[in-house]
Design a protein around this motif. Structure first.
Motif, PDB file in Angstrom:
ATOM      1  N   ASP A 313      -2.927 -30.786  -1.285  1.00 35.48           N
ATOM      2  CA  ASP A 313      -2.435 -30.048  -0.111  1.00 35.48           C
ATOM      3  C   ASP A 313      -2.407 -30.935   1.119  1.00 35.48           C
ATOM      4  OD1 ASP A 313      -2.151 -27.841  -1.705  1.00 35.48           O
ATOM      5  OD2 ASP A 313      -4.101 -26.970  -1.152  1.00 35.48           O
ATOM      6  N   LYS A 314      -3.430 -31.737   1.292  1.00 37.05           N
ATOM      7  CA  LYS A 314      -3.464 -32.641   2.435  1.00 37.05           C
ATOM      8  C   LYS A 314      -2.328 -33.651   2.367  1.00 37.05           C
ATOM      9  CE  LYS A 314      -6.517 -35.854   4.864  1.00 37.05           C
ATOM     10  NZ  LYS A 314      -7.826 -36.529   4.862  1.00 37.05           N
ATOM     11  N   LEU A 315      -2.114 -34.179   1.153  1.00 36.65           N
ATOM     12  CA  LEU A 315      -1.016 -35.141   0.979  1.00 36.65           C
ATOM     13  C   LEU A 315       0.341 -34.484   1.262  1.00 36.65           C
ATOM     14  CD1 LEU A 315      -0.106 -37.959   0.079  1.00 36.65           C
ATOM     15  CD2 LEU A 315      -0.061 -37.116  -2.270  1.00 36.65           C
ATOM     16  N   ALA A 316       0.516 -33.222   0.846  1.00 37.62           N
ATOM     17  CA  ALA A 316       1.779 -32.519   1.105  1.00 37.62           C
ATOM     18  C   ALA A 316       1.981 -32.268   2.587  1.00 37.62           C
ATOM     19  CB  ALA A 316       1.797 -31.208   0.333  1.00 37.62           C
ATOM     20  N   ASN A 317       0.881 -31.904   3.308  1.00 35.58           N
ATOM     21  CA  ASN A 317       0.995 -31.678   4.760  1.00 35.58           C
ATOM     22  C   ASN A 317       1.372 -32.964   5.470  1.00 35.58           C
ATOM     23  OD1 ASN A 317       0.348 -28.944   4.526  1.00 35.58           O
ATOM     24  ND2 ASN A 317      -1.862 -29.367   4.611  1.00 35.58           N
ATOM     25  N   ASP A 318       0.749 -34.090   5.055  1.00 32.60           N
ATOM     26  CA  ASP A 318       1.103 -35.373   5.677  1.00 32.60           C
ATOM     27  C   ASP A 318       2.564 -35.711   5.430  1.00 32.60           C
ATOM     28  OD1 ASP A 318      -1.521 -35.527   6.485  1.00 32.60           O
ATOM     29  OD2 ASP A 318      -2.155 -36.812   4.805  1.00 32.60           O
ATOM     30  N   PHE A 319       3.018 -35.450   4.207  1.00 30.74           N
ATOM     31  CA  PHE A 319       4.428 -35.728   3.887  1.00 30.74           C
ATOM     32  C   PHE A 319       5.361 -34.843   4.715  1.00 30.74           C
ATOM     33  CE2 PHE A 319       8.232 -35.032   1.280  1.00 30.74           C
ATOM     34  CZ  PHE A 319       8.650 -36.335   1.120  1.00 30.74           C
ATOM     35  N   ASP A 320       5.019 -33.531   4.910  1.00 32.23           N
ATOM     36  CA  ASP A 320       5.851 -32.639   5.721  1.00 32.23           C
ATOM     37  C   ASP A 320       5.917 -33.113   7.157  1.00 32.23           C
ATOM     38  OD1 ASP A 320       6.333 -31.087   3.519  1.00 32.23           O
ATOM     39  OD2 ASP A 320       4.721 -29.658   3.930  1.00 32.23           O
ATOM     40  N   ARG A 321       4.739 -33.564   7.711  1.00 27.71           N
ATOM     41  CA  ARG A 321       4.758 -34.076   9.091  1.00 27.71           C
ATOM     42  C   ARG A 321       5.640 -35.306   9.207  1.00 27.71           C
ATOM     43  NH1 ARG A 321      -0.739 -32.542   8.848  1.00 27.71           N
ATOM     44  NH2 ARG A 321      -1.356 -34.675   8.261  1.00 27.71           N
ATOM     45  N   THR A 322       5.603 -36.174   8.202  1.00 23.36           N
ATOM     46  CA  THR A 322       6.442 -37.377   8.244  1.00 23.36           C
ATOM     47  C   THR A 322       7.930 -37.005   8.198  1.00 23.36           C
ATOM     48  OG1 THR A 322       4.700 -38.584   7.075  1.00 23.36           O
ATOM     49  CG2 THR A 322       6.889 -39.578   7.105  1.00 23.36           C
ATOM     50  N   VAL A 323       8.238 -36.039   7.338  1.00 21.08           N
ATOM     51  CA  VAL A 323       9.638 -35.603   7.239  1.00 21.08           C
ATOM     52  C   VAL A 323      10.094 -34.970   8.540  1.00 21.08           C
ATOM     53  CG1 VAL A 323      11.163 -33.967   6.070  1.00 21.08           C
ATOM     54  CG2 VAL A 323       9.580 -35.350   4.729  1.00 21.08           C
ATOM     55  N   LEU A 324       9.220 -34.180   9.187  1.00 24.49           N
ATOM     56  CA  LEU A 324       9.581 -33.537  10.448  1.00 24.49           C
ATOM     57  C   LEU A 324       9.857 -34.579  11.526  1.00 24.49           C
ATOM     58  CD1 LEU A 324       9.915 -30.896  12.002  1.00 24.49           C
ATOM     59  CD2 LEU A 324       7.442 -30.946  12.469  1.00 24.49           C
ATOM     60  N   VAL A 325       9.025 -35.626  11.581  1.00 24.95           N
ATOM     61  CA  VAL A 325       9.232 -36.696  12.576  1.00 24.95           C
ATOM     62  C   VAL A 325      10.566 -37.392  12.325  1.00 24.95           C
ATOM     63  CG1 VAL A 325       8.339 -38.904  13.400  1.00 24.95           C
ATOM     64  CG2 VAL A 325       6.766 -37.006  13.016  1.00 24.95           C
ATOM     65  N   LYS A 326      10.869 -37.668  11.037  1.00 23.44           N
ATOM     66  CA  LYS A 326      12.129 -38.331  10.711  1.00 23.44           C
ATOM     67  C   LYS A 326      13.321 -37.449  11.066  1.00 23.44           C
ATOM     68  CE  LYS A 326      10.568 -42.193   8.920  1.00 23.44           C
ATOM     69  NZ  LYS A 326      10.920 -43.513   9.522  1.00 23.44           N
ATOM     70  N   ASP A 327      13.196 -36.124  10.845  1.00 21.50           N
ATOM     71  CA  ASP A 327      14.292 -35.220  11.206  1.00 21.50           C
ATOM     72  C   ASP A 327      14.519 -35.212  12.702  1.00 21.50           C
ATOM     73  OD1 ASP A 327      14.761 -34.528   8.603  1.00 21.50           O
ATOM     74  OD2 ASP A 327      13.489 -32.728   8.632  1.00 21.50           O
ATOM     75  N   ARG A 328      13.446 -35.240  13.480  1.00 21.60           N
ATOM     76  CA  ARG A 328      13.597 -35.270  14.936  1.00 21.60           C
ATOM     77  C   ARG A 328      14.297 -36.545  15.371  1.00 21.60           C
ATOM     78  NH1 ARG A 328       7.581 -33.070  16.843  1.00 21.60           N
ATOM     79  NH2 ARG A 328       7.899 -30.878  16.130  1.00 21.60           N
ATOM     80  N   GLU A 329      13.931 -37.676  14.774  1.00 22.81           N
ATOM     81  CA  GLU A 329      14.597 -38.933  15.128  1.00 22.81           C
ATOM     82  C   GLU A 329      16.079 -38.890  14.772  1.00 22.81           C
ATOM     83  OE1 GLU A 329      12.491 -41.991  13.118  1.00 22.81           O
ATOM     84  OE2 GLU A 329      10.675 -41.845  14.378  1.00 22.81           O
ATOM     85  N   ILE A 330      16.393 -38.332  13.590  1.00 25.82           N
ATOM     86  CA  ILE A 330      17.804 -38.250  13.175  1.00 25.82           C
ATOM     87  C   ILE A 330      18.588 -37.337  14.099  1.00 25.82           C
ATOM     88  CG2 ILE A 330      19.319 -37.439  11.312  1.00 25.82           C
ATOM     89  CD1 ILE A 330      17.169 -38.370   9.342  1.00 25.82           C
TER      90      ILE A 330
END
Length: 381
Positions: A313-330
């Motif tokens: 679960d922790k690994l999935a949350n970290d991955f979601d935060r990374t994806v959210l940051v990348k979406d904001r940059e895009i």
């Protein structure tokens, strides 16, 4: 007065022609520009007059043709009646002529009828009645040496011979027909004999089958009785065996409470299933101890699984935060690109507007006014 002196005849004609054309043009304008009178620029009154004139001409032509056909039919009927009258008169005339000829101009009444009588040769004697005819002479060329004088008798003999041959052929045909009928009768009798033999064989076969069926039924009945006897005997033997087995069970160790009966001779860890009486208290205690150990092992595995789930679960949350940051940059890059495109479109729009202004002010200076459009549709030409 001075001007009238210098006006020529040609000028008057030209002025009259101009005035006539002007009046014709005014009348044409009234016909064309009057929506009530024109139908797609056509004079309906003139067309109606032309149509009426054409219909009248067609009616006159049709009436003229009808009169011509009636006159032709009348003349044809008159000619036909005249032809019939002439044919009837000619037929009557021919009948009268033929009747007169039959009554008064028969051939036998003529003077020289004996010269062209068609039956004259039949009535006269032949040139030669027989070999002893006294009219025959040496120079008459009616009798020669080697002549077939017996031709009539020879022909009669030939006819009799042909008749005998025909009668012989008829007898042979009748004999052949009788032989054929006898052969057919013999063949029919042979077929009937074969049919009778077939029926006899079929009857013998039915009798044999009936005898075989009766013997089979007797054998089956005897076999059924024997099987019934064997079944009864086997039933008695089974009942005796069952009673012996029940007695053996009652007297054996199966129904007793001796635990040693279930021990197998193949090893101490094996038992005899049909003699097994259940587990001992020591075996029950061992099983309960093993169950407690299994429960502890199960709890330990569940704790490890919960730890692994938390890590995932922790690994999935970290991955979601990374994806959210990348979406904001895009999205930020997309907004920047859209802003650049908008500035470029504004620049292109200003450039196009400057080109249009240049065309309107410099290139297209002579723009048409309403006078240019109002000059159309003022005349009929």
């Amino acid at each position: 007065m001075l001007n009238s002196l210098f006006i020529k005849h040609e000028d008057l004609k030209e002025a009259a022609a101009i005035e006539r054309r002007r009046q014709y043009e005014e009348a044409r304008k009234q016909r064309i520009f009057n929506a009530r009178r024109r139908v797609i620029g056509v004079d309906t009154a003139a067309l109606a007059h032309q149509i009426g004139e054409k219909n009248r001409i067609q009616q006159e032509e049709h009436e003229r043709r009808r009169k011509f056909i009636d006159e032709q039919q009348r003349q044809s009927q008159a000619i036909e009646r005249k032809c019939q009258e002439q044919t009837l008169f000619r037929h009557q005339l021919h009948n009268e002529i033929n009747h007169f000829r039959v009554l008064h101009q028969r051939p036998e009444q003529s003077r020289d009828f004996d010269l062209f009588d068609p039956n004259g040769l039949k009535k006269s004697l032949p040139a030669r009645v027989g070999d002893n005819d006294p009219r025959l002479s040496v120079s008459g060329a009616q009798k020669f040496d080697g002549e077939d004088l017996t031709e009539k008798e020879r022909k009669q003999m030939q006819m009799q011979q042909q008749r005998s041959w025909l009668e012989q052929q008829i007898r042979e045909k009748r004999r052949a027909e009788m032989d054929r009928i006898a052969g057919e009768r013999f063949l029919e009798e042979a077929l009937e004999a074969r049919e009778r033999r077939v029926l006899e064989l079929a009857a013998e076969e039915r009798n044999s089958r009936c005898k075989i069926l009766e013997a089979t039924n007797q054998f089956n009945k005897h076999l059924m009785q024997q099987q019934e006897h064997e079944r009864q005997q086997k039933k008695r033997e089974d009942e005796e065996d069952n009673m012996a087995e029940i007695y053996n069970h009652l007297t054996s160790d199966i129904l007793t409470e001796n635990p040693d009966v279930a021990k197998s001779s193949l090893g101490s860890n094996r038992i005899v299933p049909y003699s097994y009486k259940g587990m001992s208290p020591e075996e029950v205690q061992q099983i309960r101890s093993a169950q407690l150990q299994q429960q502890d092992e199960m709890r330990r595995r569940q704790q490890e699984e919960r730890k692994n789930n938390k890590a995932w679960d922790k690994l999935a949350n970290d991955f979601d935060r990374t994806v959210l940051v990348k979406d904001r940059e895009i999205n930020q890059r997309r907004r920047q690109l859209a802003e650049c495109i908008r500035h470029e479109n504004v620049h292109l729009s200003d450039e196009a507007q400057r080109k249009l202004n240049y065309l309107d002010r410099v290139v297209y200076q002579n723009s048409p006014t309403m006078e240019y459009f109002e000059q159309f549709n003022t005349t009929t030409r």
